[in-house]
Design a protein around this motif. Structure first.
Motif, PDB file in Angstrom:
ATOM      1  N   ASN A 321      -9.230  13.199   0.321  1.00 50.61           N
ATOM      2  CA  ASN A 321      -8.435  13.343  -0.897  1.00 50.61           C
ATOM      3  C   ASN A 321      -8.314  11.976  -1.554  1.00 50.61           C
ATOM      4  OD1 ASN A 321      -6.779  14.319  -2.904  1.00 50.61           O
ATOM      5  ND2 ASN A 321      -4.944  14.364  -1.605  1.00 50.61           N
ATOM      6  N   ARG A 322      -9.419  11.522  -2.150  1.00 48.66           N
ATOM      7  CA  ARG A 322      -9.484  10.153  -2.655  1.00 48.66           C
ATOM      8  C   ARG A 322      -8.666   9.926  -3.919  1.00 48.66           C
ATOM      9  NH1 ARG A 322     -15.609   8.047  -1.363  1.00 48.66           N
ATOM     10  NH2 ARG A 322     -15.876   9.208   0.564  1.00 48.66           N
ATOM     11  N   SER A 323      -8.210  10.993  -4.530  1.00 49.99           N
ATOM     12  CA  SER A 323      -7.424  10.828  -5.757  1.00 49.99           C
ATOM     13  C   SER A 323      -5.936  10.644  -5.476  1.00 49.99           C
ATOM     14  CB  SER A 323      -7.614  12.050  -6.663  1.00 49.99           C
ATOM     15  OG  SER A 323      -7.157  13.236  -6.018  1.00 49.99           O
ATOM     16  N   CYS A 324      -5.525  10.800  -4.207  1.00 51.56           N
ATOM     17  CA  CYS A 324      -4.103  10.707  -3.901  1.00 51.56           C
ATOM     18  C   CYS A 324      -3.648   9.248  -3.914  1.00 51.56           C
ATOM     19  CB  CYS A 324      -3.791  11.363  -2.556  1.00 51.56           C
ATOM     20  SG  CYS A 324      -4.373  10.440  -1.125  1.00 51.56           S
ATOM     21  N   THR A 325      -2.354   9.053  -4.074  1.00 48.95           N
ATOM     22  CA  THR A 325      -1.783   7.706  -4.170  1.00 48.95           C
ATOM     23  C   THR A 325      -2.006   6.908  -2.891  1.00 48.95           C
ATOM     24  OG1 THR A 325      -0.086   8.520  -5.699  1.00 48.95           O
ATOM     25  CG2 THR A 325       0.327   6.407  -4.601  1.00 48.95           C
ATOM     26  N   LYS A 326      -1.844   7.550  -1.718  1.00 48.74           N
ATOM     27  CA  LYS A 326      -2.024   6.854  -0.446  1.00 48.74           C
ATOM     28  C   LYS A 326      -3.430   6.269  -0.321  1.00 48.74           C
ATOM     29  CE  LYS A 326       1.395   9.293   2.408  1.00 48.74           C
ATOM     30  NZ  LYS A 326       1.572  10.160   3.609  1.00 48.74           N
ATOM     31  N   TYR A 327      -4.420   7.056  -0.729  1.00 45.55           N
ATOM     32  CA  TYR A 327      -5.801   6.584  -0.621  1.00 45.55           C
ATOM     33  C   TYR A 327      -6.029   5.383  -1.547  1.00 45.55           C
ATOM     34  CZ  TYR A 327     -10.884   6.659  -0.229  1.00 45.55           C
ATOM     35  OH  TYR A 327     -12.187   6.297   0.013  1.00 45.55           O
ATOM     36  N   LYS A 328      -5.495   5.468  -2.757  1.00 46.44           N
ATOM     37  CA  LYS A 328      -5.675   4.382  -3.718  1.00 46.44           C
ATOM     38  C   LYS A 328      -4.992   3.101  -3.240  1.00 46.44           C
ATOM     39  CE  LYS A 328      -6.193   7.395  -7.756  1.00 46.44           C
ATOM     40  NZ  LYS A 328      -5.607   7.826  -9.045  1.00 46.44           N
ATOM     41  N   VAL A 329      -3.803   3.229  -2.659  1.00 41.77           N
ATOM     42  CA  VAL A 329      -3.090   2.067  -2.138  1.00 41.77           C
ATOM     43  C   VAL A 329      -3.863   1.466  -0.967  1.00 41.77           C
ATOM     44  CG1 VAL A 329      -0.999   1.302  -0.938  1.00 41.77           C
ATOM     45  CG2 VAL A 329      -0.817   2.822  -2.919  1.00 41.77           C
ATOM     46  N   ALA A 330      -4.340   2.320  -0.071  1.00 42.78           N
ATOM     47  CA  ALA A 330      -5.104   1.846   1.081  1.00 42.78           C
ATOM     48  C   ALA A 330      -6.360   1.102   0.634  1.00 42.78           C
ATOM     49  CB  ALA A 330      -5.481   3.024   1.983  1.00 42.78           C
ATOM     50  N   THR A 331      -7.017   1.611  -0.396  1.00 44.66           N
ATOM     51  CA  THR A 331      -8.219   0.968  -0.926  1.00 44.66           C
ATOM     52  C   THR A 331      -7.917  -0.448  -1.410  1.00 44.66           C
ATOM     53  OG1 THR A 331      -9.238   3.063  -1.573  1.00 44.66           O
ATOM     54  CG2 THR A 331      -9.970   1.092  -2.735  1.00 44.66           C
ATOM     55  N   LYS A 332      -6.845  -0.613  -2.142  1.00 46.64           N
ATOM     56  CA  LYS A 332      -6.493  -1.934  -2.671  1.00 46.64           C
ATOM     57  C   LYS A 332      -6.124  -2.911  -1.552  1.00 46.64           C
ATOM     58  CE  LYS A 332      -4.964  -0.295  -7.214  1.00 46.64           C
ATOM     59  NZ  LYS A 332      -3.824  -0.158  -8.155  1.00 46.64           N
ATOM     60  N   VAL A 333      -5.427  -2.407  -0.538  1.00 50.20           N
ATOM     61  CA  VAL A 333      -5.051  -3.268   0.593  1.00 50.20           C
ATOM     62  C   VAL A 333      -6.302  -3.758   1.316  1.00 50.20           C
ATOM     63  CG1 VAL A 333      -3.949  -3.293   2.862  1.00 50.20           C
ATOM     64  CG2 VAL A 333      -2.775  -2.234   0.925  1.00 50.20           C
ATOM     65  N   ILE A 334      -7.265  -2.855   1.557  1.00 47.36           N
ATOM     66  CA  ILE A 334      -8.501  -3.227   2.256  1.00 47.36           C
ATOM     67  C   ILE A 334      -9.298  -4.235   1.439  1.00 47.36           C
ATOM     68  CG2 ILE A 334     -10.730  -2.349   3.058  1.00 47.36           C
ATOM     69  CD1 ILE A 334      -9.272   0.256   3.819  1.00 47.36           C
ATOM     70  N   GLN A 335      -9.367  -4.044   0.142  1.00 49.25           N
ATOM     71  CA  GLN A 335     -10.120  -4.967  -0.710  1.00 49.25           C
ATOM     72  C   GLN A 335      -9.564  -6.387  -0.672  1.00 49.25           C
ATOM     73  OE1 GLN A 335      -9.774  -2.722  -4.356  1.00 49.25           O
ATOM     74  NE2 GLN A 335     -11.860  -1.909  -4.202  1.00 49.25           N
ATOM     75  N   LYS A 336      -8.267  -6.519  -0.420  1.00 49.14           N
ATOM     76  CA  LYS A 336      -7.636  -7.841  -0.406  1.00 49.14           C
ATOM     77  C   LYS A 336      -7.661  -8.496   0.974  1.00 49.14           C
ATOM     78  CE  LYS A 336      -4.540  -6.889  -4.305  1.00 49.14           C
ATOM     79  NZ  LYS A 336      -3.127  -6.762  -4.747  1.00 49.14           N
ATOM     80  N   MET A 337      -8.106  -7.777   1.989  1.00 47.61           N
ATOM     81  CA  MET A 337      -8.137  -8.334   3.343  1.00 47.61           C
ATOM     82  C   MET A 337      -9.137  -9.479   3.449  1.00 47.61           C
ATOM     83  SD  MET A 337      -8.147  -5.068   5.939  1.00 47.61           S
ATOM     84  CE  MET A 337      -6.697  -4.030   6.170  1.00 47.61           C
ATOM     85  N   PRO A 338      -8.807 -10.544   4.168  1.00 50.69           N
ATOM     86  CA  PRO A 338      -9.835 -11.535   4.520  1.00 50.69           C
ATOM     87  C   PRO A 338     -10.900 -10.855   5.377  1.00 50.69           C
ATOM     88  CG  PRO A 338      -7.618 -12.349   5.004  1.00 50.69           C
ATOM     89  CD  PRO A 338      -7.483 -10.897   4.692  1.00 50.69           C
ATOM     90  N   MET A 339     -12.139 -11.298   5.281  1.00 47.84           N
ATOM     91  CA  MET A 339     -13.219 -10.636   6.000  1.00 47.84           C
ATOM     92  C   MET A 339     -12.996 -10.534   7.505  1.00 47.84           C
ATOM     93  SD  MET A 339     -15.931  -8.877   5.935  1.00 47.84           S
ATOM     94  CE  MET A 339     -16.629  -9.044   4.280  1.00 47.84           C
ATOM     95  N   PRO A 340     -12.537 -11.611   8.190  1.00 48.55           N
ATOM     96  CA  PRO A 340     -12.305 -11.469   9.639  1.00 48.55           C
ATOM     97  C   PRO A 340     -11.310 -10.352   9.962  1.00 48.55           C
ATOM     98  CG  PRO A 340     -12.322 -13.786   9.025  1.00 48.55           C
ATOM     99  CD  PRO A 340     -12.311 -13.006   7.737  1.00 48.55           C
ATOM    100  N   LEU A 341     -10.240 -10.236   9.160  1.00 43.93           N
ATOM    101  CA  LEU A 341      -9.255  -9.181   9.378  1.00 43.93           C
ATOM    102  C   LEU A 341      -9.865  -7.809   9.099  1.00 43.93           C
ATOM    103  CD1 LEU A 341      -6.390  -8.237   9.991  1.00 43.93           C
ATOM    104  CD2 LEU A 341      -5.796  -8.679   7.590  1.00 43.93           C
ATOM    105  N   HIS A 342     -10.689  -7.735   8.056  1.00 40.69           N
ATOM    106  CA  HIS A 342     -11.334  -6.463   7.717  1.00 40.69           C
ATOM    107  C   HIS A 342     -12.212  -5.974   8.860  1.00 40.69           C
ATOM    108  CE1 HIS A 342     -14.583  -4.042   5.633  1.00 40.69           C
ATOM    109  NE2 HIS A 342     -13.483  -3.375   5.354  1.00 40.69           N
TER     110      HIS A 342
END
Length: 354
Positions: A321-342
């Motif tokens: 369910n990629r259109s839901c708010t949780k998915y969108k928030v999770a996407t933004k958090v992952i994009q901001k992660m430093p690579m080692p943490l990712h």
């Protein structure tokens, strides 16, 4: 092995359900079964066990002469994140029971009878099944290119912007090579981490690709695109029967103007034609991923809708369910992660999404 006998519909042949069969019998059955895929092989079973520790719950059907006539590959996926489930099978974009109709029905019945709702939330079969207790849903399509027409015809049927991108890549000096070298595979892993982080999703752990090549052997090949000696993109192709599957792809965004995906796709299509393969599967895509859907449609492909079957019902998961708010928030958090943490994060969560 636990087993039981069931009287099948119609001709009342006795079918015995087993949990294990000798590998040579298994392979012989796959060889004569037109619906068999890479995901039905013993190698894929070993790969999933070794990589994620999933517990197999495979079921095999034999007739009254002891001949293997059907199989239902199942794995337990236990996850607090996505829910406990039985899946046929994790990390396959299509895979269901195979064999004659009566045996398949009996296999599904046996799976349902042994289903424990206190341990598993649902059963997911990544194919459509002819059974009234399963509900079917279409959330993905894959795009199939017919290779039997020959390279000249395939090239002509590509959309003009695809041909331009391939030519531009070649004229720019991008070179594509085939490899199984472990260091090349590590380079692809790094590119895949970059690609997945930019999208905002977990990346395949290193053990995924390492075990894929170790367990699947010659079923797997890595195509790498290089520009001035630098690896700028890669794609893993999977080979089974008469089909080549474009399984995994990644690239360096700094070199996107050199069209590495187009170069790799065309090189692997040429390779598949030379080796006598009949179809080229560009892989599944969800309907909300319009960019990837557009890319796959331009290669002269035919869309094949993928239907998955669920019991007792299809749960709505975060990844589905990629259109839901949780998915969108999770996407933004992952994009901001430093690579080692990712990478660490991906190592811990990736197996939950099988």
């Amino acid at each position: 092995d636990e087993c039981r006998e069931d009287s099948t519909c119609g001709d009342a042949i006795m079918v015995e359900i087993r949990e294990q069969v000798p590998e040579d019998e298994w392979r012989r059955f796959l060889h004569v079964c037109s619906d068999a895929t890479l995901y039905h092989t013993p190698e894929w079973k070993v790969f999933l066990e070794k990589t994620f520790g999933y517990k197999p719950r495979y079921l095999f059907a034999t007739d009254d002469s002891g001949q293997l006539v059907g199989m239902l590959p199942l794995f337990e996926v236990k996850s607090r994140l996505t829910g406990n489930r039985l899946c046929s099978v994790p990390f396959a974009h299509y895979c269901g029971p195979i064999g004659d109709a009566e045996s398949v029905y009996t296999l599904l019945d046996h799976g349902l009878n042994s289903f424990d709702a206190s341990e598993m939330r649902y059963i997911e079969i990544r194919d459509t099944v002819n059974h009234d207790k399963f509900e079917s849903q279409n959330s993905f399509s894959t795009y199939i290119l017919d290779l039997s027409t020959g390279l000249d015809s395939i090239w002509t049927n590509l959309e003009s912007n695809v041909r331009r991108a391939v030519r531009k890549s070649q004229k720019s000096g991008v070179e594509v090579s085939v490899t199984r070298n472990i260091e090349d595979l590590k380079s692809f892993f790094e590119l895949n981490c970059i690609t997945k982080k930019n999208i905002g999703v977990p990346a395949h752990p290193w053990k995924f690709f390492r075990n894929l090549f170790e367990c699947l052997g010659d079923y797997e090949q890595l195509f790498l695109a290089r520009y001035e000696g630098e690896i700028i993109g890669g794609g893993i192709r999977e080979y089974y029967g008469s089909t080549v599957l474009a399984g995994y792809a990644a690239s360096d965004p700094l070199y996107s103007k050199y069209n590495p995906f187009n170069a790799i796709n065309w090189a692997s299509i040429e390779d598949a034609c030379r080796r006598g393969y009949k179809s080229y599967d560009l892989g599944r895509v969800s309907y909300d991923n319009k960019g990837l859907e557009f890319f796959k449609k331009r290669w002269g492909t035919t869309e094949k809708k993928l239907f998955y079957s669920y019991f007792p019902r299809n749960p709505v998961t975060l990844s589905g369910n990629r259109s839901c708010t949780k998915y969108k928030v999770a996407t933004k958090v992952i994009q901001k992660m430093p690579m080692p943490l990712h990478k660490v994060f991906s190592d811990h969560v990736f197996g939950h999404f099988g």
